[in-house]
Design an enzyme around this catalytic site. Structure first.
Site, short mmCIF file in Angstrom:
data_model
loop_
_atom_site.label_atom_id
_atom_site.label_comp_id
_atom_site.label_asym_id
_atom_site.label_seq_id
_atom_site.Cartn_x
_atom_site.Cartn_y
_atom_site.Cartn_z
N ASP A 26 -6.25 5.62 0.12
CA ASP A 26 -7.48 5.89 0.88
C ASP A 26 -8.57 6.47 -0.02
OD1 ASP A 26 -9.00 5.77 3.20
OD2 ASP A 26 -8.35 7.75 3.91
N ASP A 55 6.03 5.79 -5.08
CA ASP A 55 6.39 4.42 -5.43
C ASP A 55 7.76 4.04 -4.88
OD1 ASP A 55 5.52 2.09 -6.60
OD2 ASP A 55 6.45 2.52 -8.52
#
Length: 158
Positions: A26, A55
């Site tokens: 974002d 991840d």
């Protein structure tokens, strides 16, 4: 401005290259906090990690603010990626360069001031003028901005 945008790029690079990378998901102007705005010691800080993922997370749905999302995020089944963070960063930089600032309204809602000028065709000249950078550096910055907003995610990493 140039030192501050480099600081944001460094922060994004740092979280994206940790042993267990973090995808912000974002990156946008309203998630850049400005300390001491307009003063000599002005500093920009990347914030709002509420949508971030490690991840290793299995729920990697691409989220974020519509205006700053990478094109591949609209594909069915797309996953969050470092490349999509890079796209969001490049779009954020473009908005900042164009002079469009997020404006606070009612202390909580944000919108973008569309009355500000948009990016011109001569991006390197705009960067040179707005950031006070030498021509060769401005040309490299324009090139990186063009690479960062490439619709093909495989072309975003150098």
């Amino acid at each position: 401005m140039s030192e501050n945008i480099i600081g944001i790029a460094d922060a994004l690079d740092y979280i994206n290259t940790l042993p267990i990378a973090i995808k912000h998901r974002d990156v946008k102007p309203t998630n850049i906090l400005i300390e001491n705005e307009g003063e000599e010691n002005e500093r920009w800080v990347l914030s709002d990690f509420g949508l971030s993922l490690f991840d290793t997370d299995t729920n990697e749905i691409a989220l974020g603010t519509l205006m700053f999302q990478a094109p591949e995020n609209f594909d069915s089944g797309s996953k969050a990626s470092i490349e999509s963070d890079l796209y969001s960063f490049a779009k954020t930089y473009a908005v900042i360069l164009a002079g469009s600032k997020a404006i606070r309204q009612n202390n909580s809602q944000y919108f973008y001031d569309s009355s500000k000028p948009s990016l011109s065709d001569d991006l390197s000249k705009l960067i040179e003028d707005r950031c006070g950078l030498p021509k060769d550096i401005a040309e490299r910055a324009a090139n990186l901005l063009n690479i960062g907003t490439n619709n093909d995610r495989t072309q975003r990493l150098i």
